[in-house]
Design an enzyme around this catalytic site. Sequence first.
Site, PDB file in Angstrom:
ATOM      1  N   CYS A 384       0.754  -1.805   0.226  1.00 58.04           N
ATOM      2  CA  CYS A 384       0.068   0.000  -0.473  1.00 58.04           C
ATOM      3  C   CYS A 384       0.928   0.950  -0.021  1.00 58.04           C
ATOM      4  O   CYS A 384       1.177   1.426  -1.067  1.00 58.04           O
ATOM      5  CB  CYS A 384      -0.584   0.144   1.155  1.00 58.04           C
ATOM      6  SG  CYS A 384      -2.537   1.173   0.860  1.00 58.04           S
ATOM      7  N   HIS A 510      -3.739  -4.891   0.961  1.00 59.01           N
ATOM      8  CA  HIS A 510      -3.067  -6.324   1.830  1.00 59.01           C
ATOM      9  C   HIS A 510      -2.938  -7.017   1.921  1.00 59.01           C
ATOM     10  O   HIS A 510      -4.163  -7.828   2.476  1.00 59.01           O
ATOM     11  CB  HIS A 510      -3.750  -4.823   3.161  1.00 59.01           C
ATOM     12  CG  HIS A 510      -3.509  -3.085   3.200  1.00 59.01           C
ATOM     13  ND1 HIS A 510      -2.306  -3.007   4.748  1.00 59.01           N
ATOM     14  CD2 HIS A 510      -4.171  -3.007   2.488  1.00 59.01           C
ATOM     15  CE1 HIS A 510      -2.922  -1.545   3.896  1.00 59.01           C
ATOM     16  NE2 HIS A 510      -3.517  -1.000   3.009  1.00 59.01           N
ATOM     17  N   GLU A 512      -1.871  -9.136   3.796  1.00 65.93           N
ATOM     18  CA  GLU A 512      -2.011  -9.748   4.885  1.00 65.93           C
ATOM     19  C   GLU A 512      -3.133  -9.743   5.894  1.00 65.93           C
ATOM     20  O   GLU A 512      -3.059 -11.192   6.545  1.00 65.93           O
ATOM     21  CB  GLU A 512      -0.919  -9.104   5.763  1.00 65.93           C
ATOM     22  CG  GLU A 512      -1.289  -7.414   6.482  1.00 65.93           C
ATOM     23  CD  GLU A 512      -0.801  -6.757   4.740  1.00 65.93           C
ATOM     24  OE1 GLU A 512      -0.208  -6.722   3.802  1.00 65.93           O
ATOM     25  OE2 GLU A 512      -1.237  -5.431   5.450  1.00 65.93           O
TER      26      GLU A 512
HETATM   27  N1  GLN Z   1      -1.887   6.824   2.778  1.00 69.42           N
HETATM   28  C1  GLN Z   1      -2.260   5.959   1.848  1.00 69.42           C
HETATM   29  C2  GLN Z   1      -3.362   6.215   1.013  1.00 69.42           C
HETATM   30  O1  GLN Z   1      -4.352   6.502   2.315  1.00 69.42           O
HETATM   31  C3  GLN Z   1      -1.351   4.375   1.880  1.00 69.42           C
HETATM   32  C4  GLN Z   1      -2.133   3.956   2.892  1.00 69.42           C
HETATM   33  C5  GLN Z   1      -2.700   2.619   3.248  1.00 69.42           C
HETATM   34  O2  GLN Z   1      -1.179   2.188   3.591  1.00 69.42           O
HETATM   35  N2  GLN Z   1      -3.174   1.849   4.154  1.00 69.42           N
HETATM   36  O3  GLN Z   1      -3.368   5.904   0.291  1.00 69.42           O
END
Ligand code: GLN
Length: 538
Positions: A384, A510, A512
């Site tokens: 992410c 994600h 995970e």
């Molecule tokens: N801050 C980034 C976004 O909002 C990544 C968010 C995250 O890593 N969950 O896109």
Amino acid sequence: MSGIGKGVTTASIGKLFQFRDYTVDAIKIDPYLNVDPGTLNPIEHGEVFVTEEVWEFEPVKGMKFRISEIDQDFGTYERFLGKNIHPRNNITSGQVYLSVILKERAGEFLGKTVQIIPHITDEIKRRIRQVAEEEQPDILMVEVGGTVGDIEAMPYLEAIRQFRLEEPRWATALVHVTVVPRLKTVGEHKTKPTQHSVKLLQGMGLQPDVIVCRSDTFLSDNIKRKISLFCNVPPEAVISNPDLECVYELPLIFERQGLGDYLCKLLNLEPRKPYTEKWKKVVSRFKNARRKVRIALPGKYTAIHDSYISINEALSHAAAYLDAKVEISWLDSEKFEKDKKSMETLSEYDGILLTPGFGSRGVEGMILSAIYAMKNDVPFLGICFGAQLFFVAFCREYLGLEGANSTEVDPNTKFPVVDLLPEQKRITAKGGTMRLGGHEVIIEEGTRLYDAYKRRVVIERFRHRYHIIREFAKRGEEYGLVISAYDKTGRIINAIELEDAKWMVGVQFHPEFKSRPDAPSPIYLAFVKECLEYRSKR
Ligand code: GLN
């Protein structure tokens, strides 16, 4: 109290029923006034877990909130129970009070004084019964967060008391989790805190059926008898929950103490022989792994490591599958910014993982870490935010776009290579407004990502506002960037990697959250495999 592993205890008890082929679902009650934990600081509160489904919470007709961000204990439930859990199973005081107050405005309680008892407690019971009705599990576990005696937790314990009175005796069992400290000076386990919290419960009309005792080691029979005597439960209902090297062993530890059969008896369930063989194999993989792999996670950590518990777990699932134990090091990326030489420490690791995150602190150091991986061929996985920063690093290094950045980090950057999703530009409210939940990821064949998943379409979970900007990524393709996945509209880049020999992958999702001890996430597995290979060549 928090942090003693009520979540792991709840999940492990659920597993005892699964060993007997009963179906299980789990609710977690969080007594805070936030509607969901999405806006909480993970450093204080721990990780925010993301569910596959997004729930439209509708406290009254016509008002909707999207909920997919829930308590980290749900990660534990999903990992132990091997199933996806619905976000409505996370009941918070925020949701309960909001519903009752808005219903009052809508005229639902005309003529009545609206009170904690019965209106709040009724709403709590309604929410619990709603899950039972919609999911129809054989057993529904309800974990009440907080501490006995906390003002916030009172309405929930009162609701539980009423619930037990309204249902037949055999329909519910109350398990109390306490901490049994060992005082260094006397070297023995002390039962007083347990005695006191049980007294408090009894004063509220709640007698526990089972007491699970968190402690450093197993309790002696003597201590168990003492707790039995003072807390009004039979000795076989006092259960040890000792510190364990591998948490997945806890269900087996409970089973050995007869807790499964004991709970079945309490709940009037037909006795069944537990089938534990499969789970035992999983646990032994974790405990007996022979190899080692070291992974660095550079970031802005002054954090409790619980903030990334699903990542820790996903790495350890993948490692165990490959006969290895993973050693995770949290490196302070702000140090890298101040003193570039300190980055030399990265040479001690077999892989680098950049974690999810928000804001700008420590980010330059994270970008530098991605550049380090590029220059030194270290296996790299960006998750992410970590993937977005990998892309920033690529733009600076390969496209020569000096000062390229995400607008989240530098709103005035000359090269906004990561920017808000178009639909996010209009949104100002913060709760539940990110792009959330499970979405289809369309994977390009012939990529490292495809090698890992071996499928064209998978569902993974998202939680973001920003994304990699396509025009820059397209330009990157001429310089060795591979866009390995899009969303199903082709609008959002879901994954990137490098074309050459380096194993560098960034995913906008994600993975995970879907990793399980007996079924590691494919991309984590591929990453750890690469780290092990890199380690053997070094
Ligand atoms: N801050 C980034 C976004 O909002 C990544 C968010 C995250 O890593 N969950 O896109």
